[in-house]
Motif scaffolding. Sequence first.
Motif, PDB file in Angstrom:
ATOM      1  N   ASP A   1      96.608  56.071  80.129  1.00 13.44           N
ATOM      2  CA  ASP A   1      96.767  56.971  81.274  1.00 13.44           C
ATOM      3  C   ASP A   1      98.026  57.809  81.045  1.00 13.44           C
ATOM      4  OD1 ASP A   1      97.028  58.275  83.663  1.00 13.44           O
ATOM      5  OD2 ASP A   1      96.869  56.477  84.917  1.00 13.44           O
ATOM      6  N   SER A   2      97.837  59.077  80.711  1.00 12.01           N
ATOM      7  CA  SER A   2      98.977  59.929  80.354  1.00 12.01           C
ATOM      8  C   SER A   2      99.588  60.614  81.571  1.00 12.01           C
ATOM      9  CB  SER A   2      98.533  60.969  79.319  1.00 12.01           C
ATOM     10  OG  SER A   2      97.490  61.771  79.852  1.00 12.01           O
ATOM     11  N   THR A   3      99.206  60.172  82.783  1.00  9.50           N
ATOM     12  CA  THR A   3      99.886  60.703  83.979  1.00  9.50           C
ATOM     13  C   THR A   3     101.388  60.467  83.837  1.00  9.50           C
ATOM     14  OG1 THR A   3      97.911  60.190  85.282  1.00  9.50           O
ATOM     15  CG2 THR A   3      99.956  60.572  86.493  1.00  9.50           C
TER      16      THR A   3
ATOM     17  N   PRO B   1      95.018  61.807  81.612  1.00  6.59           N
ATOM     18  CA  PRO B   1      95.763  61.608  82.877  1.00  6.59           C
ATOM     19  C   PRO B   1      94.851  61.055  83.974  1.00  6.59           C
ATOM     20  CG  PRO B   1      95.263  63.937  82.563  1.00  6.59           C
ATOM     21  CD  PRO B   1      94.788  63.239  81.323  1.00  6.59           C
TER      22      PRO B   1
ATOM     23  N   SER C   1      96.128  61.251  87.704  1.00 10.06           N
ATOM     24  CA  SER C   1      96.197  62.630  88.207  1.00 10.06           C
ATOM     25  C   SER C   1      94.819  63.215  88.426  1.00 10.06           C
ATOM     26  CB  SER C   1      96.968  63.517  87.221  1.00 10.06           C
ATOM     27  OG  SER C   1      98.289  63.083  87.090  1.00 10.06           O
TER      28      SER C   1
END
Length: 621
Positions: A103-105, A123, A126
Amino acid sequence: MKTVKKISKINDFVIRFCNVNGSGSASANNLFARAIFRLGIPVSPKNIFPSNIQGLPTWYEVRVNEDGFLGRRGGIDMAVAVNGQTLFKDYQELLPGGYFLYDSTRELPENFTRTDITPIGIPLTSLCNEAFSNPKLRQLLKNIIYVGSLSYLLDIEFDVLTDSIKKQFQKKPKLADPNILALEIGFAYAEKHYRNSCELSVRRSNKLNGDIMMSGNSAFGLGAVYAGATVVGWYPITPSTSVVEAFERYANRFRVEEDTGRHKVAIIQAEDELAAIGIVIGASWNGARAFTATSGPGISLMSEFLGLAYFAEIPVVLIDVQRTGPSTGMPTRTQQSDLLACAYASHGDTKNVLLFPCDPKECFELGADAFDLAERLQTPVIIMSDLDLGMNDHVSAPMEWKEGRKYDRGKVLTAEDLENMQEKWGRYLDVDGDGICYRTFPGTHPTKGAYFTRGTSHNEYSAYTEESSDYEANMKRLLVKWETARGLVPAPRTKINDPACKTGLIFFGTSTHSTYEAISRLAKEGRVCNSLRIRAFPFHEEVLEFIERHEILFVIEQNRDAQMRTLLINECGTCRDKLQSILNIDGLPITANFITECIRNASLHNTVEPFPKQYSTGEKS
């Protein structure tokens, strides 16, 4: 920048989902595994979960293998890492060339510096927050978004996923729409940002040949219905509870009188395990087919009554879904560590029949056979499953039930038999030399066939006695029955790949699939070996012959103390040095990598030339 040498495979990889328990990930992960199955590709999901309900890490490992090797392989090719607690551990355990979906949020911490893997940042939080306003649904749909991303990355047919969701929510169609939208969001993001980034892929296949996918516990439940079980005494314990839940589910479909709606089964939750098996003993003594299911701690508590059933000679079917011990141990991890406790359960000289299924088909078949064996032998029969087999879904050959099959009720006298009998009947009188005596059901005849059932010493006519000669004769007869059982229990599965081979592998239960994969790998290296899969205790004559013909035998099992090896030495009189142990005790299903490496290392130190060059496949049954 260093170029990553990516893992590049079609229909052959391991993906691990790293989640937080209680976050709703099970549905999403199951959706992924079921999609692979519907594409006709052999797949094996394994849920590795904590014993508390919510909050701790949980993993869901999916093995995809076109060749049908569905034991754990070892190593992770792709991680879907959405649990902050284990993020770095999951990152480190990924194989070089693997793929790390996260999860690149939030950005990865600075210590995530590997240059030999491919990071794939989606993400998830997001994207989910932007698309969905319902806070309760966001967590669930965030999991579906990563399945959508995987659909693009692995080239999974998108329609298979959407069809699965529509089917899942056919009674609540309004819930299908946001799930499908979440899939589309994940797919679109991956397509836009990670085009051609992943070299793992899925391609529709036809390797399943009508196979089914179900858990071992469900198969046991169905097998018990087919076997005619009408009474269950049980006390809930992980990982066996779902056996009884499955039996109830199937009984509600198949054991209800059409005209009255009356259920034709009794499922009784007892106050503890001792009472549970007491219910089973009472029902079986009264002529019903009855069973119970438990795990290691339950076996400890049931041991007293197992001795009663053994000595009073009352049929009992017990399903032991083993978990990691001793004591409470790790309740949600797997192990094969109840062998000795079950084989000799109870005090005094006691031996119990054990059966060892390896897949749902055998859970169904051996589960049904157990009732016939228990009644034929008038003794407890314990089915040795484990958490991996019982609670995980497995691809399996379809179950079969022979048309016209009749239950084997064993030696039971009818009223007519009693009426016509000229000689005096003895409940514990062996009239034909197989160690098994004739019994009666209560109420069979108004004046004949009654006897006193007791756990104390008794003579051939079930009268109490402390005469040494009577006791000794009775105990020796029980050994004769044990020898009769040896010829009735399921034979092992043997593969003689080379008659001249001096090395054999012995294994059972859920060690089977990883062991066969290891054998295949070793054969490609020129290390050919024969194999034998044990399916029952007492050991069939074929087990003794297999041991005799080999000089080195690797006994593969999932416990610390080499319990199967101990049983073989104790019961077969085998030289200890001849049997070498390969033991897995980490609470996770054994892997093909581990077995292969153990045998490679052992072969370097053996003085016997163990591996001829020839190799063939095919179990001899």
